[in-house]
Motif scaffolding. Structure first.
Motif, PDB file in Angstrom:
ATOM      1  N   GLY A   1       0.823  -1.221   0.000  1.00  0.00           N
ATOM      2  CA  GLY A   1       0.000   0.000   0.000  1.00  0.00           C
ATOM      3  C   GLY A   1       0.848   1.259   0.000  1.00  0.00           C
ATOM      4  O   GLY A   1       1.793   1.418  -0.788  1.00  0.00           O
ATOM      5  N   THR A   2       0.492   2.159   0.897  1.00  0.00           N
ATOM      6  CA  THR A   2       1.195   3.437   0.986  1.00  0.00           C
ATOM      7  C   THR A   2       2.687   3.243   1.252  1.00  0.00           C
ATOM      8  O   THR A   2       3.529   3.976   0.705  1.00  0.00           O
ATOM      9  CB  THR A   2       0.538   4.278   2.103  1.00  0.00           C
ATOM     10  N   ALA A   3       3.013   2.275   2.086  1.00  0.00           N
ATOM     11  CA  ALA A   3       4.427   2.038   2.405  1.00  0.00           C
ATOM     12  C   ALA A   3       5.176   1.595   1.141  1.00  0.00           C
ATOM     13  O   ALA A   3       6.365   1.905   0.967  1.00  0.00           O
ATOM     14  CB  ALA A   3       4.541   0.994   3.508  1.00  0.00           C
TER      15      ALA A   3
ATOM     16  N   ILE B   1       9.163  -1.836   4.983  1.00  0.00           N
ATOM     17  CA  ILE B   1       8.481  -0.646   5.514  1.00  0.00           C
ATOM     18  C   ILE B   1       7.037  -1.002   5.874  1.00  0.00           C
ATOM     19  O   ILE B   1       6.325  -1.599   5.063  1.00  0.00           O
ATOM     20  CB  ILE B   1       8.458   0.514   4.484  1.00  0.00           C
ATOM     21  N   SER B   2       6.630  -0.614   7.067  1.00  0.00           N
ATOM     22  CA  SER B   2       5.233  -0.817   7.461  1.00  0.00           C
ATOM     23  C   SER B   2       4.880   0.139   8.590  1.00  0.00           C
ATOM     24  O   SER B   2       5.525   0.107   9.637  1.00  0.00           O
ATOM     25  CB  SER B   2       5.021  -2.262   7.919  1.00  0.00           C
ATOM     26  N   GLN B   3       3.864   0.952   8.384  1.00  0.00           N
ATOM     27  CA  GLN B   3       3.407   1.851   9.448  1.00  0.00           C
ATOM     28  C   GLN B   3       3.098   1.042  10.695  1.00  0.00           C
ATOM     29  O   GLN B   3       3.635   1.296  11.762  1.00  0.00           O
ATOM     30  CB  GLN B   3       2.172   2.613   8.973  1.00  0.00           C
ATOM     31  N   SER B   4       2.217   0.070  10.548  1.00  0.00           N
ATOM     32  CA  SER B   4       1.726  -0.676  11.713  1.00  0.00           C
ATOM     33  C   SER B   4       2.747  -1.675  12.221  1.00  0.00           C
ATOM     34  O   SER B   4       2.751  -2.030  13.400  1.00  0.00           O
ATOM     35  CB  SER B   4       0.467  -1.440  11.336  1.00  0.00           C
ATOM     36  N   GLY B   5       3.570  -2.175  11.321  1.00  0.00           N
ATOM     37  CA  GLY B   5       4.498  -3.249  11.704  1.00  0.00           C
ATOM     38  C   GLY B   5       3.769  -4.570  11.907  1.00  0.00           C
ATOM     39  O   GLY B   5       4.310  -5.511  12.489  1.00  0.00           O
ATOM     40  N   GLU B   6       2.515  -4.646  11.461  1.00  0.00           N
ATOM     41  CA  GLU B   6       1.728  -5.863  11.684  1.00  0.00           C
ATOM     42  C   GLU B   6       1.140  -6.417  10.389  1.00  0.00           C
ATOM     43  O   GLU B   6       0.384  -7.380  10.440  1.00  0.00           O
ATOM     44  CB  GLU B   6       0.568  -5.587  12.662  1.00  0.00           C
ATOM     45  N   THR B   7       1.424  -5.819   9.248  1.00  0.00           N
ATOM     46  CA  THR B   7       0.827  -6.262   7.990  1.00  0.00           C
ATOM     47  C   THR B   7       1.318  -7.674   7.654  1.00  0.00           C
ATOM     48  O   THR B   7       2.531  -7.913   7.559  1.00  0.00           O
ATOM     49  CB  THR B   7       1.188  -5.274   6.871  1.00  0.00           C
ATOM     50  N   ALA B   8       0.359  -8.584   7.482  1.00  0.00           N
ATOM     51  CA  ALA B   8       0.711 -10.006   7.333  1.00  0.00           C
ATOM     52  C   ALA B   8       1.668 -10.227   6.155  1.00  0.00           C
ATOM     53  O   ALA B   8       2.673 -10.945   6.287  1.00  0.00           O
ATOM     54  CB  ALA B   8      -0.554 -10.827   7.152  1.00  0.00           C
TER      55      ALA B   8
ATOM     56  N   ALA C   1      -6.758   5.810   5.950  1.00  0.00           N
ATOM     57  CA  ALA C   1      -5.894   6.320   4.881  1.00  0.00           C
ATOM     58  C   ALA C   1      -4.620   6.904   5.496  1.00  0.00           C
ATOM     59  O   ALA C   1      -4.663   7.834   6.294  1.00  0.00           O
ATOM     60  CB  ALA C   1      -6.630   7.383   4.084  1.00  0.00           C
ATOM     61  N   SER C   2      -3.519   6.349   5.103  1.00  0.00           N
ATOM     62  CA  SER C   2      -2.238   6.745   5.692  1.00  0.00           C
ATOM     63  C   SER C   2      -1.770   8.098   5.127  1.00  0.00           C
ATOM     64  O   SER C   2      -1.834   8.327   3.925  1.00  0.00           O
ATOM     65  CB  SER C   2      -1.223   5.660   5.330  1.00  0.00           C
ATOM     66  N   THR C   3      -1.330   8.983   6.004  1.00  0.00           N
ATOM     67  CA  THR C   3      -0.847  10.293   5.540  1.00  0.00           C
ATOM     68  C   THR C   3       0.508  10.619   6.174  1.00  0.00           C
ATOM     69  O   THR C   3       1.539  10.591   5.508  1.00  0.00           O
ATOM     70  CB  THR C   3      -1.867  11.405   5.882  1.00  0.00           C
TER      71      THR C   3
ATOM     72  N   LEU D   1      -4.155   6.347  -4.821  1.00  0.00           N
ATOM     73  CA  LEU D   1      -4.624   5.427  -3.770  1.00  0.00           C
ATOM     74  C   LEU D   1      -5.460   6.180  -2.733  1.00  0.00           C
ATOM     75  O   LEU D   1      -6.535   5.728  -2.324  1.00  0.00           O
ATOM     76  CB  LEU D   1      -3.438   4.725  -3.092  1.00  0.00           C
ATOM     77  N   LYS D   2      -4.961   7.358  -2.313  1.00  0.00           N
ATOM     78  CA  LYS D   2      -5.693   8.146  -1.311  1.00  0.00           C
ATOM     79  C   LYS D   2      -7.096   8.424  -1.794  1.00  0.00           C
ATOM     80  O   LYS D   2      -8.060   8.230  -1.082  1.00  0.00           O
ATOM     81  CB  LYS D   2      -5.004   9.500  -1.030  1.00  0.00           C
ATOM     82  N   LEU D   3      -7.192   8.886  -3.048  1.00  0.00           N
ATOM     83  CA  LEU D   3      -8.509   9.291  -3.557  1.00  0.00           C
ATOM     84  C   LEU D   3      -9.454   8.096  -3.652  1.00  0.00           C
ATOM     85  O   LEU D   3     -10.603   8.165  -3.228  1.00  0.00           O
ATOM     86  CB  LEU D   3      -8.362   9.980  -4.916  1.00  0.00           C
ATOM     87  N   LYS D   4      -8.957   6.964  -4.196  1.00  0.00           N
ATOM     88  CA  LYS D   4      -9.889   5.833  -4.362  1.00  0.00           C
ATOM     89  C   LYS D   4     -10.307   5.274  -3.002  1.00  0.00           C
ATOM     90  O   LYS D   4     -11.456   4.901  -2.804  1.00  0.00           O
ATOM     91  CB  LYS D   4      -9.334   4.764  -5.308  1.00  0.00           C
ATOM     92  N   GLU D   5      -9.378   5.260  -2.039  1.00  0.00           N
ATOM     93  CA  GLU D   5      -9.702   4.679  -0.727  1.00  0.00           C
ATOM     94  C   GLU D   5     -10.875   5.365  -0.042  1.00  0.00           C
ATOM     95  O   GLU D   5     -11.721   4.704   0.533  1.00  0.00           O
ATOM     96  CB  GLU D   5      -8.509   4.857   0.219  1.00  0.00           C
ATOM     97  N   ILE D   6     -10.889   6.696  -0.071  1.00  0.00           N
ATOM     98  CA  ILE D   6     -11.870   7.367   0.794  1.00  0.00           C
ATOM     99  C   ILE D   6     -12.978   8.087   0.031  1.00  0.00           C
ATOM    100  O   ILE D   6     -13.993   8.423   0.621  1.00  0.00           O
ATOM    101  CB  ILE D   6     -11.175   8.332   1.790  1.00  0.00           C
TER     102      ILE D   6
HETATM  103  O1  M6R Z   1       0.753  -0.749   8.234  1.00  0.00           O
HETATM  104  P1  M6R Z   1       1.320  -0.848   6.839  1.00  0.00           P
HETATM  105  O2  M6R Z   1       2.123   0.335   6.446  1.00  0.00           O
HETATM  106  O3  M6R Z   1       2.061  -2.137   6.618  1.00  0.00           O
HETATM  107  O4  M6R Z   1       0.042  -0.897   5.907  1.00  0.00           O
HETATM  108  C1  M6R Z   1       0.175  -1.110   4.545  1.00  0.00           C
HETATM  109  C2  M6R Z   1      -1.118  -0.828   3.816  1.00  0.00           C
HETATM  110  O5  M6R Z   1      -2.133  -1.678   4.264  1.00  0.00           O
HETATM  111  C3  M6R Z   1      -1.557   0.617   4.022  1.00  0.00           C
HETATM  112  O6  M6R Z   1      -0.582   1.524   3.642  1.00  0.00           O
HETATM  113  C4  M6R Z   1      -2.848   0.894   3.230  1.00  0.00           C
HETATM  114  O7  M6R Z   1      -2.609   0.829   1.864  1.00  0.00           O
HETATM  115  C5  M6R Z   1      -3.412   2.250   3.648  1.00  0.00           C
HETATM  116  N1  M6R Z   1      -4.825   2.138   3.821  1.00  0.00           N
HETATM  117  C6  M6R Z   1      -3.126   3.339   2.680  1.00  0.00           C
HETATM  118  O8  M6R Z   1      -3.749   4.524   2.982  1.00  0.00           O
END
Ligand code: M6R
Length: 613
Positions: free
Chosen positions: A300-302, A345-352, A402-404, A487-492
């Motif tokens: 995704g965003t990452a 790279i992962s915001q959450s650090g939990e993406t499977a 939506a990640s920003t 991606l931002k636009l389609k998501e929300i």
């Molecule tokens: O937590 P992560 O960075 O691993 O998440 C990856 C994607 O699921 C995440 O960026 C997703 O695409 C967002 N909804 C984007 O806004």
């Protein structure tokens, strides 16, 4: 993908559980439920829809008692449509055991058949219900030994889970366990908490215990006991969570997304300032060979941040970079050479998928660098335990789906790393390094300046939100940004939006352009500006409305003749523009979503943390 929480203590559990569910709602929001334990009975309430529906149901009922123990769940449906019946908690047929679950039980059909052959009747279509019935089965087989029954049931499960369990015969405890789904314990005074994510309980305690895969915890009101899934006791240090409670609140903004967009100057500044304290030696050293190639993997965003990172490493450090979507990388058979390094790279650090990609990299003995926003996340802990390094983005909790701010802070880390590698590789001089550092230091201030023009985008969105299609285009760094913008636009906003490398337009996508199309051109790479002008002209000639995002003109071109609308971003080095040029696109997506009456924080069909495949 679903949030779970639990409380045991001396207070009323229900208000905590509802409050915690709201903090976890970003993880899933198609239904929710809770189970309370009072006077030897389970009280289960569930409702399809947002948590407010469950809350209203409980308010109208006014439960005539106060339970001090309970578990709760907010759902993102995987098995079975969103409905009251499929909502968690799920119970066994005797109403003795209640379970909430985040994850997927992959062998649930086999288990279901096995249980049905033993006369168990199922009430829902979910995979989770098998856990409740399995627990009942082993509870009887173990003659009422709760803990042993849980160990036996867990041994039968395949797939991923973070679960919390209540049993009417054991009103003094909650048992919880994890495998491949996050679970954190909050340690309070005379009360303890469990949750998929810390914001659920940081208002009450910031002392946390992170569970590893294959571990089990028994929570009492005055202590918790940690075990392996074979029942051996474990000792673990607690972690102090720095995030304050307010950062997980909206703080006067109508939505988390808008708040998080506005937090970018601070998040960028914090991330910039902390970078030099990060120890990267293990990753830099690797197997002793110099860095020949970097593989970046993410979702995704990452993944879009990785696309910007590729350009940055190649431009500044002259290191070739391959970017791989984690869900592809994990099933590939990558060709690995000595001198390769991996960045995950992962915001959450939990993406499977991202975790699986990291595990493949580990199997291939690649030196791993994790970039994540969440302290103690699985990604961070596994990277370190495998001898790798971690860079934390200091964005603070990102709640909106939506990640920003995670994106822009990931970029800040990648740029800082790219110039560091540039110096090590002697591709940039010490004086260039200082220039780049100074410029990066000014990005937060420039982002703040840009945000002052929010209304320009708000007005633009009010005019354009109803377009059938929105295409974003750019070249090089701008193409990477346009991927994220689409991606931002389609998501929300649920508008069909796509991104194109501007030069590709004429090879096919231009066939889609008509009078119901908006084309947003991101043009911050000065040597390529004229190319973008031609591309804008090409789509305008086919009836598209056009928006140009670029730097202020130094007098050569009259922007009014180039595009219908123009948005000017503060000046910076072309290479660093993505940290600024994405912000108007984030705002555009936000305001289109508002115009359409959507909830930008909780878009349909999505969840913040994708902890299942
Ligand atoms: O937590 P992560 O960075 O691993 O998440 C990856 C994607 O699921 C995440 O960026 C997703 O695409 C967002 N909804 C984007 O806004």
């Amino acid at each position: 993908m679903c949030g779970i929480t639990g409380y045991i203590g001396r207070q009323d559990a229900a208000p905590y559980l509802l409050g915690a569910l709201k903090k976890l709602e970003y993880r899933g929001y198609d239904s929710s439920g809770l189970a309370l334990l009072h006077d030897g009975e389970l009280i289960v309430r569930k409702a399809k829809g947002r948590i407010s529906v469950l809350e209203e149901r409980l308010m109208s009922e006014q439960l005539p008692f106060m339970a001090n123990i309970g578990i709760a769940h907010t759902r993102w449906a995987t098995h079975g449509e969103p409905s009251d019946l499929n909502s968690h908690p799920h119970t066994d047929s005797e109403g003795r055991i209640a379970v909430v679950h985040n994850g997927i039980i992959e062998n649930y059909l086999d288990l279901k058949k096995w249980l049905q052959a033993r006369d168990v009747v199922f009430a829902s279509d979910t995979d989770t219900e098998v856990i409740a019935h399995l627990l009942n089965y082993y509870y009887k087989a173990r003659e009422g030994k709760f803990f042993e029954a849980v160990l036996d049931a867990l041994a039968r499960l395949e797939g991923s889970y973070a679960i919390a369990i209540l049993c009417t015969d054991y009103p003094d405890r909650i048992i919880a366990a994890r495998k491949d789904s996050p679970l954190i314990i909050g340690l309070g005074e005379g009360e303890n908490f469990l949750a998929s994510d810390a914001p659920a309980f940081i208002q009450y305690t910031r002392e946390a215990l992170f569970l590893n895969d294959g571990e089990l915890v028994v929570l009492y009101n005055d202590h918790v006991d940690l075990f392996t899934n074979t029942g051996e006791k474990l000792l673990r240090d607690t972690t102090h969570i720095e995030w304050d409670a307010e950062s997980a609140e909206k703080g006067g903004y109508p939505h988390f997304m808008l708040k998080e967009i506005h937090e970018q100057p601070k998040a960028l500044n914090d991330t910039y300032k902390k970078f030099d304290e990060i120890k990267l030696n293990d990753w830099l050293k690797g197997d002793g060979s110099p860095i020949e190639r970097i593989i970046i993997t993410a979702c995704g965003t990452a993944w879009h941040a990785a696309m910007v990172g590729k350009r940055a490493f190649e431009a500044l450090a002259r290191i070739p970079v391959d970017v791989e979507i984690a869900s592809e990388f994990r099933y590939g058979n990558p060709v690995i050479k000595s001198g390769d390094r991996v960045i995950v790279i992962s915001q959450s650090g939990e993406t499977a998928d991202t975790l699986a990609a990291m595990r493949l990299a580990k199997e291939k003995q690649l030196p791993i660098l994790a970039i994540t926003n969440v302290l103690g996340s699985t990604l961070a802990r596994e990277a370190i335990s495998n001898g790798g390094s971690v860079i934390y983005t200091l964005a603070g909790p990102e709640i909106a789906v939506a990640s920003t701010k995670a994106f822009t802070t990931q970029l800040m880390c990648l740029y800082l790393l790219a110039i560091k590698l540039g110096v090590l590789n002697k591709t940039i001089s010490d004086s260039d390094y200082s220039t780049y550092r100074n410029e990066l230091a000014q990005i937060p201030e420039k982002a703040a300046l840009l945000l002052k023009q929010q209304e320009v985008i708000q007005k633009f969105a009010a005019l354009q939100f109803n377009k059938d299609k929105v295409f974003f285009m750019g070249r090089q760094f701008d193409y990477a940004v346009s991927l994220e913008a689409a991606l931002k636009l389609k998501e929300i906003s649920y508008t069909h939006s796509e991104s194109f490398a501007a030069g590709e337009l004429k090879h096919g996508p231009i066939a889609l352009v008509d009078t119901r199309t908006l084309v947003v051109a991101i043009a911050t790479q000065r040597p390529l500006f004229e190319k973008l002008v031609s591309n804008i002209k090409e789509v305008a000639a086919r009836g598209a409305a056009t928006l140009l995002i670029t730097f202020a003109n130094k007098g050569k071109t009259n922007y009014d003749e180039v595009a219908d609308s123009v948005f000017i971003i503060p000046d910076t080095i072309d290479t660093f523009s993505p940290m600024l040029s994405i912000i108007p696109a984030q705002l555009f997506a936000y305001y289109c979503s508002i115009q359409k009456g959507n909830d930008p924080d909780k878009p349909r069909n999505l969840a913040k943390s994708v902890t299942v495949e």
